[in-house]
Design an enzyme around this catalytic site. Structure first.
Site, short mmCIF file in Angstrom:
data_model
loop_
_atom_site.label_atom_id
_atom_site.label_comp_id
_atom_site.label_asym_id
_atom_site.label_seq_id
_atom_site.Cartn_x
_atom_site.Cartn_y
_atom_site.Cartn_z
N TYR A 1 0.82 -1.22 0.00
CA TYR A 1 0.00 0.00 0.00
C TYR A 1 0.85 1.27 0.00
O TYR A 1 2.05 1.24 0.19
CB TYR A 1 -1.05 0.01 1.09
CG TYR A 1 -0.68 -0.05 2.55
CD1 TYR A 1 0.60 0.17 3.03
CD2 TYR A 1 -1.68 -0.32 3.49
CE1 TYR A 1 0.88 0.13 4.38
CE2 TYR A 1 -1.41 -0.36 4.85
CZ TYR A 1 -0.12 -0.13 5.28
OH TYR A 1 0.15 -0.17 6.63
N GLU A 2 0.18 2.37 -0.27
CA GLU A 2 0.80 3.67 -0.51
C GLU A 2 1.78 3.63 -1.69
O GLU A 2 2.79 4.32 -1.71
CB GLU A 2 1.52 4.19 0.75
CG GLU A 2 0.70 4.19 2.01
CD GLU A 2 -0.62 4.93 1.88
OE1 GLU A 2 -0.79 5.70 0.93
OE2 GLU A 2 -1.50 4.71 2.72
N GLY A 3 1.45 2.84 -2.67
CA GLY A 3 2.30 2.69 -3.85
C GLY A 3 3.16 1.46 -3.71
O GLY A 3 4.09 1.42 -2.91
#
Length: 592
Positions: free
Chosen positions: A434-436
Site C-alpha cells: 500500500y501507498e504505492g
C-alpha cells in the site's frame, strides 16, 4: 503470547548522539533535550507495552465486523483509543493553533515507531488521521481548518484517504468517481472506493474522508482529478453533528494481516463533499498525504521487524536445541540455547543491523522533513523527496524479510499461530503494497527522482557521502570497516545512475528493468551511510570514556556486520542493472 519493549536507549542514541537534534537550527529543536525526549518515549513505551501490544493478538484473532452498516472494532480497541486521545498522542506534532502540541516531526516519528511496533493495525487509525490532517492543514481554507482540524487533533474525529477504485489503483487517471457541483458550493460525490484503511469504525464520533473524484471540465487523466472533504456525518453551523452523509460500507475486506484495522469498500451515493485545494489539482493536495504516508509505511517496515526481532531473540536465548560446535556452553542442561549456533547468530545480526540502520535513516529523513517544513529548506525538501521511495520500498521489503527470519528462528513453532510470530510477518506484508507498491516506488525513483531538478538531489546525496568520508578519513577506527565499504558502495550506486543516464533515453526499458535493483542498492548505501555515522558517534563516546562501554562496542560490532555482510550487495545489484533490458524482456508475452 508475544511481548514488546520500546528500544528507548537505541532511539536516544540516534536522536542525540548521531543526529544531535537538540542543537539543530530547525525551529523547535532546542526543546528536544535528552531528558525531555526520554520522558516522552518512556511514556509512549508504557502505553505500547501495557495497553496496545496486549491487544495486538486480540485484533488479529477477532478482526473487525460489519454490524447493521456500522464497523465494530476488536474488543478493547475503543478503550485503548480513548486512552491514546486522553494522553494527547494524536496531536503531538500538530499545529498549536488547532490544539496540537507543536512538537517536531522527528519526535512524532520516534513515538510512531513505538506505537506501530506494538500494534500496527491499531496505530493505522491515528496514522491515516494524521495524513488527512496534514492535507487539510496545507491546502484547506481557513474555514475548513477551523471546522475540521481541532477535532482531528484531539482524535474526536478521524480521517481517511480515498484513492483506489475496483478498476484502478496506481493509474488514478482511470478513476470514475464523479463530483457534481451544487449551487451552494458543495459537490455531490458518487462512486465506489476500495481498500480504504480505517474506512469506518466505532472509535471516533465522525470520520473525515478525503476523496479523489472528477468534476466537470477537468479533462482526461490525472489532470481532471480534484480532492474533496466528505464527512461521514454532516456538520451543522454550530459545529454539532448533523445527518449521516450517504457514504456506506459495502463490505470489510478479508485480508492476510492487519485484521484489527477495517479495510473497507465505501460506496458514495451522492454524498455531499467540499473541494479541498484547487479544482482539478487534487493530485497535488493528495500527495501531501501520500508522501507523509510513504515515510510512515517505511517506518512500519522496520517497526514490525523490531518487535519480531525482540521475540525471536528471547526465544533464541531460551530454547535449548543441540550443542555448540565448539563444545557445550550449557553443560548442566540437556542442550545449549539456540543462540550459540552461528546460523542463528547470522539471522539475529541480519535483523539487528537492518533495524538499527533503518531507524537512523527514518529519523534522519524526519529531520529533513522538519527542516523543509519549519525552515523552508529547499535542499532538505529535495533530498527527502529523493529518499522517500527508498525509505518506503527498501525498508518494507527488508522489514518483511526480517519478520520471516524472526519467525524462522522458532522453527515449526513459528508457524503455529499461538506463538504470535505469524502475525508480524502477515502484518508487515501489506507495507510492501500500500501507498504505492514497491515496484512503483522503484519506477518513481529512477523515472522521476533521479532526473529531478537536473539531478541535483542525487548529486547532493553523493556529495554528502563524499564529504563524510573526507571529513573522517584520518579516523583509523572507521576507515577499513566503515569508510572504505561506504566508498565502494557509493561508487556502485553512482555507476548505476550513470548507466541510466547513458542508456535511459535510447532504451527506456533498460532503465526500468533495473529500477528495482537500483532502489535496493540505494537503500543499502543509505544504511551504510547511517552505520558510518553511528560508528563515528559510538567511537567518539568510547574515546571520551563516557556512557555505557558495552552499548557502544555493540553498536560498532553491529555496524561492522552490516558493512561486511550486506553493503557488498551493491555489486550484485549493479551487475543486474548493467545487464540491461534484454534478459528481462526476452520472452514475448505469449511465451510465459
Amino acid at each position: 503470547m508475544t511481548s514488546y519493549t520500546a528500544p528507548t536507549k537505541d532511539m536516544a542514541f540516534v536522536l542525540h548522539e548521531v543526529l544531535d537534534v537538540g542543537s539543530g537550527a530547525t525551529p523547535g529543536y532546542s526543546e528536544l533535550e535528552p531528558s525531555f525526549t526520554a520522558a516522552v518515549l518512556e511514556e509512549a513505551g508504557k502505553l505500547a507495552s501495557q495497553v496496545l501490544h496486549p491487544l495486538n493478538a486480540v485484533g488479529d484473532a477477532q478482526g473487525c465486523r460489519l454490524d447493521n452498516g456500522v464497523v465494530r472494532t476488536p474488543e478493547g480497541f475503543k478503550e485503548a483509543y480513548d486512552k491514546v486521545c486522553e494522553g494527547g498522542w494524536t496531536g503531538l506534532d500538530c499545529d498549536p493553533e488547532f490544539g496540537g502540541q507543536g512538537m517536531p516531526y522527528v519526535l512524532n516519528s520516534a513515538v510512531g515507531e513505538i506505537l506501530s511496533a506494538s500494534n500496527m493495525a491499531f496505530n493505522m487509525y491515528m496514522g491515516l488521521t494524521h495524513g488527512a490532517y496534514s492535507a487539510i492543514h496545507v491546502h484547506g481554507s481557513e474555514e475548513q481548518k477551523a471546522t475540521y482540524l481541532p477535532k482531528m487533533v484531539t482524535g474526536a474525529w478521524t480521517g481517511t484517504m480515498n484513492l483506489t477504485e475496483p478498476h484502478c489503483g496506481t493509474d488514478l487517471g482511470l478513476l470514475r468517481t464523479r463530483a457534481e457541483p451544487q449551487d451552494d458550493g458543495s459537490y455531490l460525490i458518487t462512486g465506489q472506493k476500495i481498500f480504504i484503511s480505517a474506512g469506518d469504525h466505532d472509535l471516533s464520533e465522525n470520520i473525515i474522508h478525503l476523496v479523489l473524484a472528477k468534476a466537470p471540465g477537468g479533462g482526461e487523466g490525472t489532470r481532471g482529478i480534484s480532492l474533496f472533504i466528505v464527512p461521514k456525518f454532516l456538520i451543522n453551523e454550530d459545529g454539532s453533528l448533523g445527518d449521516r452523509n450517504p457514504v456506506t460500507v459495502g463490505k470489510i475486506e478479508e485480508k492476510m494481516g492487519i485484521h484489527g484495522n477495517a479495510t473497507c469498500v465505501l460506496n458514495y451515493d451522492g454524498a455531499r463533499g467540499w473541494l479541498l485545494g484547487d479544482l482539478h489539482k487534487g493530485m497535488r493536495a493528495m500527495f501531501t498525504m501520500m508522501n507523509e504516508a510513504r515515510i510512515g509505511v517505511g517506518l512500519q517496515g522496520y517497526a514490525q521487524a523490531e518487535v519480531a526481532y525482540q521475540n525471536a531473540l528471547a526465544y533464541a536465548k531460551d530454547r535449548l536445541q543441540g550443542r555448540a560446535v565448539t563444545g557445550p556452553e550449557n553443560p548442566d542442561g540437556p542442550a545449549d540455547p539456540l543462540i550459540v549456533h552461528p546460523d542463528i547468530r547470522r539471522s539475529l545480526m541480519d535483523q539487528k543491523s537492518f533495524i538499527e540502520g533503518a531507524r537512523a535513516l527514518t529519523f534522519w529523513g524526519a529531520t529533513l522533513i522538519d527542516a523543509a517544513h519549519r525552515s523552508g529548506d529547499k535542499e532538505a525538501d529535495a533530498l527527502i523527496g529523493l529518499l522517500t521511495p527508498v525509505i518506503k520500498g527498501f525498508q518494507t521489503d527488508r522489514g518483511f524479510e526480517m519478520c520471516v527470519q524472526a519467525q524462522q528462528i522458532y522453527g515449526g513453532h513459528g508457524y503455529i499461530e499461538e506463538q504470535g510470530m505469524s502475525q508480524f510477518a502477515r502484518d508487515a506484508r501489506i507495507a510492501q503494497i500500500y501507498e504505492g507498491a514497491n515496484g512503483v516506488q522503484a519506477l518513481d525513483l529512477v523515472g522521476r527522482k533521479l532526473a529531478q531538478d537536473g539531478g541535483k538531489p542525487v548529486m547532493a546525496f553523493f556529495e554528502l557521502i563524499k564529504g563524510f568520508i573526507k571529513e573522517n578519513e584520518d579516523n583509523a577506527a572507521l576507515k577499513a570497516d566503515f569508510l572504505d565499504p561506504l566508498k565502494a558502495g557509493s561508487k556502485d550506486l553512482q555507476a548505476a545512475a550513470m548507466y541510466f543516464m547513458q542508456n535511459g533515453m535510447k532504451s527506456p526499458n533498460s532503465a526500468l528493468a533495473g529500477s528495482y535493483d537500483f532502489m535496493l542498492m540505494f537503500g543499502h548505501v543509505a544504511l551504510g551511510l547511517m552505520w558510518a555515522r553511528m560508528a563515528r558517534a559510538a567511537q567518539a563516546a568510547l574515546d571520551a570514556g563516557t556512557g555505557d562501554k558495552d552499548f557502544y562496542q555493540t553498536k560498532l560490532a553491529t555496524g561492522r556486520y552490516y558493512m561486511a555482510r550486506h553493503l557488498p550487495a551493491t555489486g550484485l545489484h549493479l551487475a543486474r542493472i548493467t545487464s540491461g533490458a534484454d534478459p528481462v524482456m526476452a520472452l514475448a508475452a505469449e511465451a510465459f
